[in-house]
Design a protein around this motif. Structure first.
Motif, PDB file in Angstrom:
ATOM      1  N   TYR A 291      -5.583  -8.193   0.799  1.00  0.00           N
ATOM      2  CA  TYR A 291      -5.755  -7.112  -0.167  1.00  0.00           C
ATOM      3  C   TYR A 291      -6.165  -7.728  -1.508  1.00  0.00           C
ATOM      4  N   TYR A 459      -2.752  11.495   7.238  1.00  0.00           N
ATOM      5  CA  TYR A 459      -3.518  11.062   6.052  1.00  0.00           C
ATOM      6  C   TYR A 459      -4.507  12.157   5.688  1.00  0.00           C
ATOM      7  N   CYS A 483      -2.865   7.764   0.122  1.00  0.00           N
ATOM      8  CA  CYS A 483      -2.113   6.540  -0.121  1.00  0.00           C
ATOM      9  C   CYS A 483      -1.207   6.630  -1.344  1.00  0.00           C
ATOM     10  N   THR A 508      -8.292  -2.412  -0.055  1.00  0.00           N
ATOM     11  CA  THR A 508      -7.964  -2.932   1.267  1.00  0.00           C
ATOM     12  C   THR A 508      -8.980  -3.999   1.658  1.00  0.00           C
ATOM     13  N   HIS A 526      -7.180   1.793  -2.835  1.00  0.00           N
ATOM     14  CA  HIS A 526      -5.928   1.969  -2.104  1.00  0.00           C
ATOM     15  C   HIS A 526      -4.745   1.743  -3.038  1.00  0.00           C
ATOM     16  N   TRP A 528      -0.365   0.855  -2.619  1.00  0.00           N
ATOM     17  CA  TRP A 528       0.682   0.481  -1.682  1.00  0.00           C
ATOM     18  C   TRP A 528       1.921   0.057  -2.488  1.00  0.00           C
ATOM     19  N   GLU A 542       2.958  -1.529   3.924  1.00  0.00           N
ATOM     20  CA  GLU A 542       1.875  -0.564   4.136  1.00  0.00           C
ATOM     21  C   GLU A 542       2.401   0.686   4.829  1.00  0.00           C
ATOM     22  N   THR A 544       0.950   3.787   4.590  1.00  0.00           N
ATOM     23  CA  THR A 544      -0.086   4.799   4.777  1.00  0.00           C
ATOM     24  C   THR A 544      -0.656   4.722   6.188  1.00  0.00           C
ATOM     25  N   ARG A 547      -4.664   3.598   7.452  1.00  0.00           N
ATOM     26  CA  ARG A 547      -5.339   2.923   6.354  1.00  0.00           C
ATOM     27  C   ARG A 547      -4.679   1.578   6.121  1.00  0.00           C
ATOM     28  N   GLY A 548      -5.493   0.621   5.681  1.00  0.00           N
ATOM     29  CA  GLY A 548      -4.970  -0.693   5.364  1.00  0.00           C
ATOM     30  C   GLY A 548      -4.657  -1.531   6.588  1.00  0.00           C
TER      31      GLY A 548
END
Length: 817
Positions: A291, A459, A483, A508, A526, A528, A542, A544, A547-548
């Motif tokens: 990230y 999401y 997110c 991400t 993003h 987090w 993480e 979400t 995602r990620g």
């Protein structure tokens, strides 16, 4: 166009041009389109209300009500009912929260500020209020000169706040709009003055046309002098409204950009353009799951996440030691980043934790020592930047995190465990319930992560964008969000459970381009949570779904004692339904981990769907469009129906049509009215001071009718005079054909545009508006009379009783004497 219509248009234009001086206040300019729409609607509402028989003071009230509704729909649509079309009571409360957040942002940010909803609401609402004020003064009350006061206030505030980012162009545009407004009203006044004192002689140099030309010349010369004269005058120091290119922040004294990464994130997520922002290359084995963090927000006030301290120091090339990181055997990792031209303002993206950054100009950046973030101190400092980040590739294990001390140092706990008062009880109740049975901080956080990424949550970037307490409760109830909601909620829950936390923002992992080079787009914005573990420092989790990329230490399988043997250990990302292995040959392991394969599969599936119903907002827009289109057709339809009723069609007996017993007086007058209205539609307005024959002769001469058409108009006029003046008319021949012949003759001299206008927007349809106005006036008078009678019926007996009891002065005086 009438003078009032011109004033309406020029008032809206003047407000729009003056509002352009506000564009430097935000980092983006998209909000100005919303403001222009508000100005146009306010002007249209004012024009419509002024055509009704209502009092003049009701016009600005109606405009303010419409402005309020537009702000509700524009900034509180998520709380509206019926598909976000009709505002409700919750919309008003939401608008109040957005406005309050905007006032807080005014206090917190420098210029240019981020385009968050609160600031956009303040700007758009201010422009709308100025539009109402200008329209009221200049059009409703015909005082265009006084309209310069609200325009001056708008320009002065906007240009004063913009400081050095202001421009002479804003003054030129604002002054031009005001001058055009003055010219529009002045031309009407001068022309009326000229007719009174100079009669019909308007061709001489002293006529009102000459006066109007002189006024325009004076206005243009004054504007040019106002723009050029300051260039030859000495410059004074900072004045009352002057500001520099940024407010000095912190101990370094350099200007710091106000761009908030959280605001940039929430603004980009709903509609990403999927354009490349930058690329990076790294030789680390974990480069594909790295990230690039831009910053962290550590203070939550119940409304939003912010930096607890605005202090920064000049950047010297090195970063402070990672907070809480003990002596670990972590290899160094170098990452080279190349920023493209599409990223103008942003905090510096870099992996965490980082030790140093090699930049071409350290002076263009300020360091936030608390979160190890680099903030631009110069405008567009990041655009086209190439730099190298040297950091540590820390790879903890689940077993190591489980064995970490459960208590953090006091300086960490006092800052990163603070929870605002008034937090909805559901947040704490849910946090405790979902971590029941976990005995250490890591297991609690992993339980929350697994719950958020499980099938219960979806999401969804279309949900409300704020991250406050109310939005958090709504997120837990609806189980939908993006997110920001997941990161904010998990960070607050971590604090409730005794785990220090903050919200990190950035990007991400990028998509591989080959050769250890990765591409990052705006779709990878993003957020987090970062959680603190003593000895390991700040680690990302993480929560979400889809995602990620989940870090390896989020996989409890990495430690044999992470779960009781009676419960099966979950696989990494197994709870995210879209991250199952894909048969798509274009989907590599990294894409499967970030969830992009799921997006591609969904897209492919959607391509086979035959039909989907439009959303509620789309349906509402279609309905509004149809209504507006129908309103535009009203003049044409009404005029066509009136002509059919007057002249007859389809063989039915109608006024002006054929009949065995001749024409009645009403039929003849209907034919004459149709001739007059047809000439009006084709450019010859009626003149009621003339006799029918004189009016027909005027139509023939002005319209340049041929012999047959002029004779047809004459026959209609002669029949009308017989009806009006003769003892017995006895008109036997139908007149509908003569009216059509004369109308065709008038049409023959016109071009295609004039003929089309006569059909679509016939001027004679103004009679419909007059009829509606008369009907409304009659209804108002009737209602007033009825109310008066009702009041009299109620108060009459009381007045009669009081009258009887009142002593008579004359007789009383005589008795006493």
């Amino acid at each position: 166009m009438t003078t009032r219509a011109k004033l309406t248009v020029y008032s809206a234009l003047a407000t729009t041009l003056a509002a352009l001086c506000l564009t430097p206040l935000l980092t983006t300019k998209g909000w100005i389109a919303h403001a222009v729409l508000v100005v146009a609607v306010v002007a249209a509402v004012g024009a419509g209300l002024r055509r009704t028989p209502f009092y003049r003071w009701t016009v600005p009230i109606g405009q303010l009500l419409v402005l309020f509704v537009m702000l509700l729909l524009g900034f509180a649509a998520s709380s509206a009912v019926f598909g976000g079309v009709v505002p409700g009571s919750e919309s008003v409360r939401t608008l109040g929260r957005v406005l309050g957040q905007g006032f807080n942002d005014v206090r917190d940010y420098t210029i240019p500020a981020p385009p968050n909803p609160g600031l956009r609401l303040i700007l758009v609402g201010a422009v709308g209020l100025i539009a109402v004020a200008v329209d009221t003064v200049a059009v409703t009350y015909r005082r265009s000169a006084l309209a310069g006061l609200p325009l001056l206030a708008l320009y002065s505030v906007g240009n004063g706040l913009a400081g050095d980012q202001g421009s002479w162009l804003w003054f030129a545009t604002a002054a031009t709009g005001y001058l055009v407004l003055l010219f529009a009203e002045g031309q009407d006044r001068v022309s009326r003055w000229g007719r009174i004192f100079r009669g019909a002689d308007r061709g001489e140099g002293g006529g009102p046309g000459a006066l109007g030309q002189s006024g325009r010349q004076v206005g243009v010369v004054a504007l040019v002098l106002a723009l050029l004269l300051p260039a030859f005058l000495p410059h004074w120091g900072s004045g009352l409204l002057h500001t520099g290119p940024g407010t000095a922040s912190g101990r370094g004294g350099a200007g710091v950009s106000s761009l908030d990464p959280l605001v940039a994130l929430t603004g980009a997520l709903p509609s990403p353009r999927n354009v490349e922002l930058f690329t990076y290359s790294a030789q680390s084995p974990s480069a594909g799951s790295t990230y690039l963090r831009t910053g962290a927000l550590d203070a939550f006030d119940g409304g939003t996440w912010k930096r607890s301290s605005q202090e920064t120091v000049p950047f010297t090339g090195t970063l402070p030691a990672p907070e809480g990181l003990g002596p670990v055997d972590a290899p160094e990792a170098k990452t080279e980043v190349l920023i493209g031209n599409r990223l103008d303002d942003a905090w510096l993206p870099m992996p965490y934790p980082a030790r140093s950054v090699a930049l071409r100009d350290n002076g263009a950046w300020q360091l936030d020592e608390d979160t190890a973030s680099l903030i631009p101190a110069k405008e567009k400092a990041i655009k086209g930047l190439k730099y190298t980040v040297t950091g540590l590739d820390v790879q903890p294990t689940a077993s190591g995190l489980r064995a970490a001390p459960a208590t953090a140092p006091e300086r960490i706990r006092s800052r990163y465990l603070a929870v605002p008062p008034g937090l909805p009880a559901v947040v704490q109740q849910t946090a405790v319930a979902k971590t029941k049975g976990a005995t250490n901080p890591y297991d609690k956080m992993d339980a929350l992560r697994a719950w958020f990424t499980g099938p219960e949550f979806t999401y969804d970037v279309t949900t409300r964008t704020d991250s406050g307490s109310d939005a958090m409760a709504d997120f837990l109830a609806r189980r939908r969000g993006f997110c920001v909601h997941f990161a904010s909620t998990m960070a607050v829950m971590a604090r409730i459970l005794g785990v220090p936390s903050r919200v990190a923002l950035g990007f991400t992992p990028g998509n591989t381009k080959g050769g250890n080079v990765y591409s990052v787009t705006d779709a990878m914005y993003h957020a987090w949570p970062e959680l603190y573990f003593e000895g390991y420092g700040w680690l990302r989790f993480e929560p979400t779904p889809t995602r990620g990329v989940q870090p390896d230490y989020s996989d409890p399988v990495s430690s044999p004692a992470t779960r009781p043997t009676t419960a099966p250990a979950p696989q990494p990302q197994a709870t995210a339904p879209v991250q199952v292995p894909s048969s798509n040959p274009d989907c590599d392991a990294k894409l499967r981990r970030t969830g992009d394969c799921g997006d591609r599969r969904d897209t492919a599936a959607g391509a086979h769907e035959g039909f989907t119903l439009p959303s509620g907002k789309a349906l509402a827009a279609m309905v509004v469009g149809l209504i507006l289109f129908a309103l535009l057709l009203v003049p044409m339809v009404w005029r066509a129906l009136l002509r059919r009723r007057r002249l007859g069609a389809g063989g039915r007996r109608r006024p002006g049509g054929p009949g065995p017993d001749g024409l009645t007086d009403a039929q003849v007058l209907a034919a004459w009215d149709e001739l007059i209205d047809s000439a009006w539609d084709l450019g010859i307005p009626p003149d009621e001071s003339r006799t029918p024959r004189a009016a027909a002769r005027r139509i023939a001469e002005t319209g340049e009718l041929d012999e047959d058409s002029a004779a047809a108009a004459g026959r209609v006029a002669l029949a009308t005079e017989r009806v009006l003046y003769a003892r017995s008319a006895q008109i036997g021949e139908p007149l509908a054909a003569d009216v059509r012949t004369a109308r065709d003759g008038l049409r023959a001299r016109l071009g295609r545009r004039e003929r089309l206008r006569a059909v679509l927007l016939p001027p004679s349809s103004a009679q419909l508006r007059w009829r509606v106005s008369d009907a409304l006036l009659t209804a108002r008078l009737t209602a007033g009379s009825a109310v008066g009678r009702a009041v009299g019926a109620v108060t009459g007996p009381v007045r009669r009783v009081l009258t009887r009891r009142r002593p008579r002065g004359g007789s009383g005086g005589d008795a006493k004497s």
